[in-house]
Write an enzyme that holds these catalytic residues in place. Structure first.
Site, PDB file in Angstrom:
ATOM      1  N   ASN A   9       0.813  -1.219   0.000  1.00 44.68           N
ATOM      2  CA  ASN A   9       0.000   0.000   0.000  1.00 44.68           C
ATOM      3  C   ASN A   9       0.845   1.267   0.000  1.00 44.68           C
ATOM      4  O   ASN A   9       0.396   2.314  -0.472  1.00 44.68           O
ATOM      5  CB  ASN A   9      -0.915  -0.021   1.241  1.00 44.68           C
ATOM      6  CG  ASN A   9      -1.529   1.328   1.534  1.00 44.68           C
ATOM      7  OD1 ASN A   9      -2.453   1.751   0.863  1.00 44.68           O
ATOM      8  ND2 ASN A   9      -0.985   2.025   2.524  1.00 44.68           N
TER       9      ASN A   9
ATOM     10  N   GLN B 100      -3.374  10.843 -15.338  1.00 46.15           N
ATOM     11  CA  GLN B 100      -3.778  12.059 -14.616  1.00 46.15           C
ATOM     12  C   GLN B 100      -2.799  13.179 -14.917  1.00 46.15           C
ATOM     13  O   GLN B 100      -1.576  12.964 -14.878  1.00 46.15           O
ATOM     14  CB  GLN B 100      -3.833  11.793 -13.105  1.00 46.15           C
ATOM     15  CG  GLN B 100      -4.041  13.017 -12.234  1.00 46.15           C
ATOM     16  CD  GLN B 100      -5.346  13.754 -12.531  1.00 46.15           C
ATOM     17  OE1 GLN B 100      -6.348  13.137 -12.884  1.00 46.15           O
ATOM     18  NE2 GLN B 100      -5.326  15.070 -12.427  1.00 46.15           N
TER      19      GLN B 100
ATOM     20  N   TYR C  95       3.483   8.925 -11.173  1.00 50.03           N
ATOM     21  CA  TYR C  95       2.563   8.161 -10.315  1.00 50.03           C
ATOM     22  C   TYR C  95       1.696   7.214 -11.147  1.00 50.03           C
ATOM     23  O   TYR C  95       1.532   6.028 -10.811  1.00 50.03           O
ATOM     24  CB  TYR C  95       1.703   9.159  -9.538  1.00 50.03           C
ATOM     25  CG  TYR C  95       0.740   8.591  -8.534  1.00 50.03           C
ATOM     26  CD1 TYR C  95       1.146   8.315  -7.229  1.00 50.03           C
ATOM     27  CD2 TYR C  95      -0.595   8.360  -8.871  1.00 50.03           C
ATOM     28  CE1 TYR C  95       0.251   7.829  -6.295  1.00 50.03           C
ATOM     29  CE2 TYR C  95      -1.503   7.871  -7.939  1.00 50.03           C
ATOM     30  CZ  TYR C  95      -1.075   7.609  -6.651  1.00 50.03           C
ATOM     31  OH  TYR C  95      -1.967   7.127  -5.720  1.00 50.03           O
TER      32      TYR C  95
ATOM     33  N   ILE D 265       3.734   7.318  -2.619  1.00 46.37           N
ATOM     34  CA  ILE D 265       3.909   8.766  -2.511  1.00 46.37           C
ATOM     35  C   ILE D 265       3.506   9.430  -3.833  1.00 46.37           C
ATOM     36  O   ILE D 265       3.404   8.753  -4.858  1.00 46.37           O
ATOM     37  CB  ILE D 265       5.380   9.147  -2.198  1.00 46.37           C
ATOM     38  CG1 ILE D 265       6.340   8.625  -3.299  1.00 46.37           C
ATOM     39  CG2 ILE D 265       5.792   8.620  -0.836  1.00 46.37           C
ATOM     40  CD1 ILE D 265       7.758   9.177  -3.195  1.00 46.37           C
ATOM     41  N   THR D 266       3.295  10.720  -3.775  1.00 47.61           N
ATOM     42  CA  THR D 266       3.119  11.506  -5.007  1.00 47.61           C
ATOM     43  C   THR D 266       4.202  12.583  -5.056  1.00 47.61           C
ATOM     44  O   THR D 266       4.621  13.101  -4.021  1.00 47.61           O
ATOM     45  CB  THR D 266       1.742  12.221  -5.053  1.00 47.61           C
ATOM     46  OG1 THR D 266       1.588  12.986  -3.854  1.00 47.61           O
ATOM     47  CG2 THR D 266       0.606  11.233  -5.183  1.00 47.61           C
TER      48      THR D 266
HETATM   49  N1  CAA Z   1      -6.319  19.186 -16.057  1.00 46.66           N
HETATM   50  C1  CAA Z   1      -6.012  20.147 -16.953  1.00 46.66           C
HETATM   51  N2  CAA Z   1      -5.264  21.210 -16.647  1.00 46.66           N
HETATM   52  C2  CAA Z   1      -4.818  21.317 -15.391  1.00 46.66           C
HETATM   53  C3  CAA Z   1      -5.086  20.349 -14.400  1.00 46.66           C
HETATM   54  C4  CAA Z   1      -5.880  19.266 -14.792  1.00 46.66           C
HETATM   55  N3  CAA Z   1      -6.214  18.306 -13.919  1.00 46.66           N
HETATM   56  N4  CAA Z   1      -4.483  20.718 -13.265  1.00 46.66           N
HETATM   57  C5  CAA Z   1      -3.855  21.884 -13.505  1.00 46.66           C
HETATM   58  N5  CAA Z   1      -4.073  22.243 -14.797  1.00 46.66           N
HETATM   59  C6  CAA Z   1      -3.571  23.435 -15.466  1.00 46.66           C
HETATM   60  C7  CAA Z   1      -3.771  24.680 -14.632  1.00 46.66           C
HETATM   61  O1  CAA Z   1      -5.065  25.199 -14.829  1.00 46.66           O
HETATM   62  C8  CAA Z   1      -2.692  25.578 -15.192  1.00 46.66           C
HETATM   63  O2  CAA Z   1      -3.095  26.088 -16.450  1.00 46.66           O
HETATM   64  P1  CAA Z   1      -2.793  27.623 -16.862  1.00 46.66           P
HETATM   65  O3  CAA Z   1      -1.294  27.727 -16.897  1.00 46.66           O
HETATM   66  O4  CAA Z   1      -3.437  27.774 -18.206  1.00 46.66           O
HETATM   67  O5  CAA Z   1      -3.428  28.453 -15.813  1.00 46.66           O
HETATM   68  C9  CAA Z   1      -1.577  24.579 -15.410  1.00 46.66           C
HETATM   69  O6  CAA Z   1      -2.181  23.320 -15.628  1.00 46.66           O
HETATM   70  C10 CAA Z   1      -0.748  24.407 -14.167  1.00 46.66           C
HETATM   71  O7  CAA Z   1       0.345  25.054 -14.442  1.00 46.66           O
HETATM   72  P2  CAA Z   1       1.330  25.487 -13.268  1.00 46.66           P
HETATM   73  O8  CAA Z   1       2.591  25.865 -13.917  1.00 46.66           O
HETATM   74  O9  CAA Z   1       0.664  26.452 -12.337  1.00 46.66           O
HETATM   75  O10 CAA Z   1       1.482  24.096 -12.513  1.00 46.66           O
HETATM   76  P3  CAA Z   1       2.317  23.821 -11.245  1.00 46.66           P
HETATM   77  O11 CAA Z   1       3.738  23.551 -11.634  1.00 46.66           O
HETATM   78  O12 CAA Z   1       2.085  24.838 -10.196  1.00 46.66           O
HETATM   79  O13 CAA Z   1       1.687  22.454 -10.794  1.00 46.66           O
HETATM   80  C11 CAA Z   1      -0.049  20.993 -10.030  1.00 46.66           C
HETATM   81  C12 CAA Z   1       0.404  22.427 -10.218  1.00 46.66           C
HETATM   82  C13 CAA Z   1       1.033  20.173  -9.340  1.00 46.66           C
HETATM   83  C14 CAA Z   1      -0.368  20.377 -11.365  1.00 46.66           C
HETATM   84  C15 CAA Z   1      -1.299  21.086  -9.142  1.00 46.66           C
HETATM   85  O14 CAA Z   1      -2.307  21.719  -9.888  1.00 46.66           O
HETATM   86  C16 CAA Z   1      -1.794  19.750  -8.677  1.00 46.66           C
HETATM   87  O15 CAA Z   1      -1.355  19.248  -7.643  1.00 46.66           O
HETATM   88  N6  CAA Z   1      -2.773  19.180  -9.381  1.00 46.66           N
HETATM   89  C17 CAA Z   1      -3.412  17.935  -8.934  1.00 46.66           C
HETATM   90  C18 CAA Z   1      -2.834  16.730  -9.601  1.00 46.66           C
HETATM   91  C19 CAA Z   1      -3.593  15.563  -9.099  1.00 46.66           C
HETATM   92  O16 CAA Z   1      -4.783  15.388  -9.371  1.00 46.66           O
HETATM   93  N7  CAA Z   1      -2.969  14.700  -8.295  1.00 46.66           N
HETATM   94  C20 CAA Z   1      -3.636  13.608  -7.686  1.00 46.66           C
HETATM   95  C21 CAA Z   1      -3.210  13.545  -6.241  1.00 46.66           C
HETATM   96  S1  CAA Z   1      -4.210  12.433  -5.296  1.00 46.66           S
HETATM   97  C22 CAA Z   1      -3.634  10.912  -5.708  1.00 46.66           C
HETATM   98  O17 CAA Z   1      -2.707  10.737  -6.443  1.00 46.66           O
HETATM   99  C23 CAA Z   1      -4.354   9.747  -5.094  1.00 46.66           C
HETATM  100  C24 CAA Z   1      -4.948   8.893  -6.125  1.00 46.66           C
HETATM  101  O18 CAA Z   1      -4.418   7.817  -6.424  1.00 46.66           O
HETATM  102  C25 CAA Z   1      -6.243   9.263  -6.746  1.00 46.66           C
END
Ligand code: CAA
Length: 240
Positions: free
Chosen positions: A82, A141, A147, A85-86
């Site tokens: 289990n 994703q 991941y 990390i992310t």
């Molecule tokens: N789909 C499409 N576009 C997305 C997006 C998505 N899911 N998430 C972010 N974006 C876009 C933003 O809107 C932004 O666009 P603009 O530049 O046009 O405004 C761009 O992507 C992000 O650019 P940044 O340079 O600001 O990105 P960053 O370097 O700051 O990174 C990030 C931000 C790390 C992507 C943050 O948004 C994040 O953590 N996103 C979540 C990712 C995610 O869903 N992770 C899952 C974690 S939970 C898990 O993993 C458990 C499991 O098994 C389900």
């Protein structure tokens, strides 16, 4: 006699719920953790479940830790890989370190956890390998190339192990949680998290116990013919 179960990353989040649910079913449970001594001590105080500290990314630490668990509790019948990390980042910003750390922990960590217990399961003609994958391994994703690669890899691992273990009474299956209310998901920026929840037909995050119940079933004798499968528990998030 009570069976023994090992749960990596078993003192927090989904892993803690799995450890508790297995204990409630009568298993002797060992839960591992990587670094958070305080959380592990609080978990043991609350549940009476023994915790062991090692880094699943290290084969040597895993093998030594597993030998200690088996000396304390007896041979491991059920192993739940289990720990994970992310290190999320859009691909153009993802560093080789972010890639490697996630591969080492989430994917090599499964090898390191299962490989040392596999010969004993083969000898005793019984075993349950349960790997916690993710909906994001099934659908991909944004910001999770690392991941998602590991979580898709989990599915290949269990499908292969299932074929090797089937005649030795060992099953290997994956559970693919969707977005569950844990610290990992709470670490996603709030706005992004809200947009994710909006895409879940159930309209909510899952609870860790909803994943734990899948694990308890896969560990049971009733699940003997379920082998190489994947249980998706994600509130109807579509992929395909
Ligand atoms: N789909 C499409 N576009 C997305 C997006 C998505 N899911 N998430 C972010 N974006 C876009 C933003 O809107 C932004 O666009 P603009 O530049 O046009 O405004 C761009 O992507 C992000 O650019 P940044 O340079 O600001 O990105 P960053 O370097 O700051 O990174 C990030 C931000 C790390 C992507 C943050 O948004 C994040 O953590 N996103 C979540 C990712 C995610 O869903 N992770 C899952 C974690 S939970 C898990 O993993 C458990 C499991 O098994 C389900």
């Amino acid at each position: 006699m009570a069976r023994t179960a090992l749960v990596t990353g078993g003192s927090r989040g989904i892993g803690a719920a799995i450890s508790k649910a297995l204990k409630a079913e009568g298993y002797n449970v060992a839960a591992t953790y990587a670094g958070n001594d305080e959380a592990a001590a609080a978990f043991t105080a609350e549940t009476g479940i023994k915790t062991y500290k090692w880094n699943v990314a290290s084969y040597e630490e895993s093998a030594a830790g597993i030998a200690k668990v088996e000396a304390d509790l007896g041979p491991i019948d059920v192993v739940v890989a289990n720990a994970g990390i992310t290190k999320d980042a859009p691909f153009h910003k993802m560093t080789p370190e972010q890639w490697q750390q996630v591969i080492d922990t989430n994917l090599t960590g499964v090898f390191n956890t299962v490989h040392p217990v596999w010969p004993g399961m083969r000898e005793r003609k019984f075993g349950r390998v349960i790997v916690i994958s993710s909906v994001n391994g099934q659908k991909g994703q944004f910001a999770q190339v690392n991941y998602a690669a590991t979580k898709a890899g989990d599915i290949g691992i269990v499908r292969s192990l299932a074929q090797e273990g089937a005649r030795a009474g060992i099953t290997a299956n994956a559970v693919c949680p969707g977005y569950i209310a844990t610290e990992m998901v709470m670490a996603v920026p709030e706005k992004v998290r809200e947009s994710i929840i909006a895409q879940i037909p159930a309209g909510r995050l899952g609870e860790p116990e909803e994943i734990a119940r899948c694990v308890v079933f896969l560990a049971s004798d009733d699940a003997q013919f379920i082998n190489g499968s994947t249980i998706s528990a994600n509130g109807a998030q579509f992929f395909g």
